[in-house]
Design an enzyme around this catalytic site. Structure first.
Site, short mmCIF file in Angstrom:
data_model
loop_
_atom_site.label_atom_id
_atom_site.label_comp_id
_atom_site.label_asym_id
_atom_site.label_seq_id
_atom_site.Cartn_x
_atom_site.Cartn_y
_atom_site.Cartn_z
N LYS A 78 0.84 -1.20 0.00
CA LYS A 78 0.00 0.00 0.00
C LYS A 78 0.87 1.25 0.00
O LYS A 78 1.87 1.33 0.73
CB LYS A 78 -0.90 -0.03 1.23
CG LYS A 78 -1.92 1.10 1.31
CD LYS A 78 -2.83 0.90 2.52
CE LYS A 78 -3.85 2.00 2.65
NZ LYS A 78 -4.75 1.78 3.81
N SER A 152 -9.33 2.14 2.50
CA SER A 152 -8.34 2.80 1.67
C SER A 152 -7.29 1.85 1.09
O SER A 152 -6.51 2.25 0.23
CB SER A 152 -7.63 3.90 2.47
OG SER A 152 -6.90 3.35 3.56
N SER A 176 -10.06 0.09 6.73
CA SER A 176 -9.39 0.21 5.44
C SER A 176 -8.79 -1.07 4.89
O SER A 176 -8.38 -1.11 3.72
CB SER A 176 -8.29 1.28 5.51
OG SER A 176 -8.86 2.56 5.59
#
Length: 447
Positions: A78, A152, A176
């Site tokens: 990420k 996210s 997330s």
């Protein structure tokens, strides 16, 4: 020739350790899949093709290859965690575009275990929202590309669901990891506080953000969690039974759970009853103020992350989110409301070992330029589809998302498993049982 795409991390690592495959051929196959599919999915901001092949060769030459738990396994990271030599943009035009000098500790642990970082995945700006789109790209659900992958950690979940990597690294401050995992039909666990090194941002959203794995099987989640935590996550006694509470109630007042997600939770409960577990309907005593508590911490965390950035380079929704949150920073930092929530919920988790809920309230929003939409529209869209996750960041307790069932479109639904502190191995055991009794196609049919 054997294909290593759509194989699990455990299978790939075993083959590499036994010299049935080389890290280079495994990584090359996955890079080819990324090149073929990512134009439709949008999982990656950066693909490290040449660097990843060079790193694969280095793994293949390691003297300890036969002991590496993730030998030659491609991993996506990420884009809010440092990867040596790459910039960390966190989905924004306001963040510095400078290469990181060192790996984040979680990335370093993955590499030490033999994993190869093939790229950095797309995120919403500052990882604030539950949809992933912005100035650097849009991550779509591989099962239904008209829908967002979620956020996210949307790019990381999409990469795994599309078979572009068998595992990915993400993090979870208000859902997330679990939100995009539930959308994309992969498994994840948000570990409890202190299990995996955090260091996600300034203050880790007051200690609510946790790094964790995304994968297609419970075995791979366990394997990756063991590497990230630095401690082997051992399967508990398979003969054990759990006291499981099933709740279909949204923790956030006024948000309803749609039929497909309620059905998924009911059917998962029935499956676990037949497997011998003690299951009953019971709702945690969520306070009416939980929605306000969630919003104040969500916005305050953004305010801290945005404080040193040029507001003119932030999108409007992020600027407003941070501005709202500035008045709540000290309240969130004090932690009083989080402590009250833990004390309120502890008796429930003394009575039950695990809470089973729908993972989401409804399917994810359409894949649109949400970063160009207004703040209130974003907040309402996020709250209405993902109200189930925030309580467990506020408490700091472990929680999983596990695929279960489908929507009419064929995209997955999912359930959430929540446990008391230290119960990660138990949640994984239940997820593995669900996976065995109700197998799920591991990757989306994109080819």
């Amino acid at each position: 020739m054997t294909s290593w795409v759509d194989r699990t991390a455990a299978e790939i690592a075993a083959a590499v350790r036994e010299k049935r495959a080389t890290p280079r051929e495994v990584v090359a196959e996955h890079l080819a899949r990324i090149e073929r599919l990512d134009g439709r999915v949008g999982a990656f901001r950066v693909v490290r093709a040449q660097a990843a092949l060079a790193e694969a060769d280095e793994v293949g030459a390691r003297a300890d290859l036969a002991e590496l738990p993730l030998a030659g396994v491609p991993v996506a990271v990420k884009d809010n965690l440092a990867v040596r030599g790459e910039s960390k943009l966190i989905g924004s035009a306001a963040t510095p575009d400078a290469p990181a000098a060192d790996d984040h500790v979680t990335v370093a642990r993955l590499r030490a275990a033999g994993a190869v970082v093939v790229g950095l995945t797309n995120v919403p700006e500052l990882c604030v929202f539950g949809t992933t789109e912005g100035v650097h790209g849009t991550a779509r659900n591989p099962w239904d590309t008209s829908r967002t992958a979620g956020g996210s950690s949307g790019g990381s979940a999409a990469a795994v669901a599309a078979g572009m990597t068998p595992i990915a690294l993400g993090n979870d401050g208000m859902g997330s990891l679990r939100i995009p995992a539930a959308n994309c039909g992969v498994l994840t666990i948000k570990p409890g506080t202190g299990v995996v090194p955090a260091g996600v941002s300034d203050g880790d959203w007051f200690g609510m953000s946790e790094n964790g794995p995304l994968a297609t099987t419970a075995e791979d989640v366990r394997l990756m969690l063991s590497v990230l935590s630095g401690t082997e996550v051992v399967r508990p006694d398979s003969a054990g039974t759990y006291r499981i509470a099933v709740s279909l109630r949204s923790p956030i007042a006024g948000v309803a759970v749609s039929k497909p997600y309620a059905t998924a939770a009911r059917e998962a409960a029935g499956l676990l009853i037949r497997a011998g577990h003690q299951v009953r309907r019971a709702d945690p005593p969520y306070p009416m103020s939980l929605g306000v508590t969630s919003l104040t911490h969500w916005t305050a965390g953004t305010a801290v992350d945005a404080q040193d950035l040029d507001p003119r380079r932030l999108t409007r929704r992020t600027r407003v989110h941070a501005a709202v949150g500035r008045r709540f920073v000290e309240r969130a930092r004090a932690g009083e409301s989080r402590g009250q929530l833990r004390r309120r919920l502890e008796p429930f988790f003394a009575e039950y070992d695990v809470l089973l809920t729908p993972a989401l309230a409804r399917r994810s929003p359409r894949s649109e330029p949400w970063h160009e939409r207004g703040w209130l529209r974003n907040v309402l869209a996020n709250t209405n589809y993902s109200p189930m996750t925030p309580p467990w960041n506020l408490t700091g307790w472990p929680a999983m998302a596990v695929p279960f069932g489908t929507l009419p479109s064929g995209a997955p639904t999912a359930v959430q498993l929540v446990g008391r502190p230290g119960s990660e191995a138990d949640l994984l055991a239940l997820a593995e049982r669900i996976e065995t009794l109700r197998p799920w196609r591991r990757t989306a049919p994109l080819d």
